[in-house]
Design an enzyme around this catalytic site. Sequence first.
Site, PDB file in Angstrom:
ATOM      1  CB  THR A 125      11.880  -9.588 -10.996  1.00 53.20           C
ATOM      2  OG1 THR A 125      13.090  -9.281 -11.686  1.00 53.20           O
ATOM      3  CG2 THR A 125      11.497 -11.037 -11.270  1.00 53.20           C
TER       4      THR A 125
ATOM      5  CB  SER B  56      -2.045  -3.542   1.131  1.00 56.36           C
ATOM      6  OG  SER B  56      -0.913  -4.246   1.592  1.00 56.36           O
ATOM      7  N   GLY B  57      -2.360  -6.605  -0.290  1.00 59.20           N
ATOM      8  CA  GLY B  57      -2.782  -7.990  -0.168  1.00 59.20           C
ATOM      9  C   GLY B  57      -2.919  -8.488   1.252  1.00 59.20           C
ATOM     10  CG  HIS B  58      -0.455  -7.076   4.705  1.00 67.09           C
ATOM     11  ND1 HIS B  58      -0.569  -6.760   6.034  1.00 67.09           N
ATOM     12  CD2 HIS B  58      -0.077  -5.948   4.073  1.00 67.09           C
ATOM     13  CE1 HIS B  58      -0.250  -5.476   6.209  1.00 67.09           C
ATOM     14  NE2 HIS B  58       0.045  -4.971   5.042  1.00 67.09           N
TER      15      HIS B  58
ATOM     16  CB  CYS C 112       2.507   2.441   9.873  1.00 69.98           C
ATOM     17  SG  CYS C 112       2.213   1.238   8.561  1.00 69.98           S
TER      18      CYS C 112
ATOM     19  N   GLY D 109       0.801  -1.215   0.000  1.00 71.28           N
ATOM     20  CA  GLY D 109       0.000   0.000   0.000  1.00 71.28           C
ATOM     21  C   GLY D 109       0.834   1.265   0.000  1.00 71.28           C
TER      22      GLY D 109
END
Length: 397
Positions: free
Chosen positions: A235, A197-199, A322, A70
Amino acid sequence: MLTYLDNNATTRTDPDVLTAMLPYLSELYGNPSSMHSFGGQVGAVIEEARAQVAQLLGAEPTEIVFNSCGSEGNNTAIHAALAAQPEKRHIVTTVVEHPAILAVCKHLEKRGYTVTYLSVDGRGELDLMELEAAMTGGTALVTTMYANNETGVIFPVEQIGEIAKAYGAAFHVDAVQAVGKVPINLATSTIDLLTLSGHKLHAPKGIGVLYVRKGFRFRPFLLGGHQERGRRAGTHNVAGIVALGKAAELAQINLAHTKREAELRDLLEYGILATIPDTVVNGGGAPRLPNTTNIGFKYIEGEAILFMLNREGICASSGSACTSGSLDPSHVLTAMGLPYTILHGSIRFSLSRYTTEAEIRQVLTVMPDLVERLRAMSPFNNDQAEWLQKRDLAVAT
């Protein structure tokens, strides 16, 4: 028994997500940018994952740009919006944004940009008249969150976007906390750029997405290779991308079950308010995410509550992960104008589809005695203390 109620910080990786990604951490380890078929074979699974994420968002697959998280998405979105209209030097955001937005805006102020920080009221809601008054023809970007990570308060993003469009400004939404919890349809939206954000939706850490609306003049933030149609070099994290695709597919299915999360959240709130005096739900009067509650326990410190909850095997938080190392009060709750007696004793509980009623009832069993013990040790136990009034005044100014 572990009771995990800190899902706004991160979520458990879904077992089906883990199963989907494992082959790309073992036998299918090729680089999808390679010319040989061993590497190239994984290119197809990247596109499948792109389609899965697009379906969850109501977007087109070509509008999905994979990245790392994110924070990267937010940084990229802001810089891309400013690069698209370099003659404009004004940004509008809010005082309750995630640090990944606020830190960038503070940095840009040092580079000559003007930033307007919209306030929130006591329920954590925006005043759209304040937004309208802040807009000018020189506004390049409006960037707001979809839902607040600490209180769960949902912003009226489409109304915000309509105002941004009326002034020719780009509109970015940090939807990290919202995706997978509320329905989103970007095909009919005013949003130009959106971060996820995936998590936060049961994928692993280290994978995210920036949605870029088709036709938006996008300039990449991370330069180098040709990956992601030249929009983000580096990558591909194939395993992470596959995992996020699967997580998006599952989130789409489980959107129908968020009512259950809301019911468990309400059970937790009502139980605490009914059994523990001098408690309040911060932002409780506003539209909120179904999984999030922020409860203020007057006259005690949030850190002490978390310490004692941890001893009982219960995971919660006092705000954004955070900023968890800071002793400063929450900037979100401070902006809401909460008194000192609540500000330092507020705890966020955030649920997921794995949360059970038994876990909620465990918290309700533990909390009354825990709070009573802490209040018995507290140096302040009323709102009239002169030194406390001085602290409230200091916080307000």
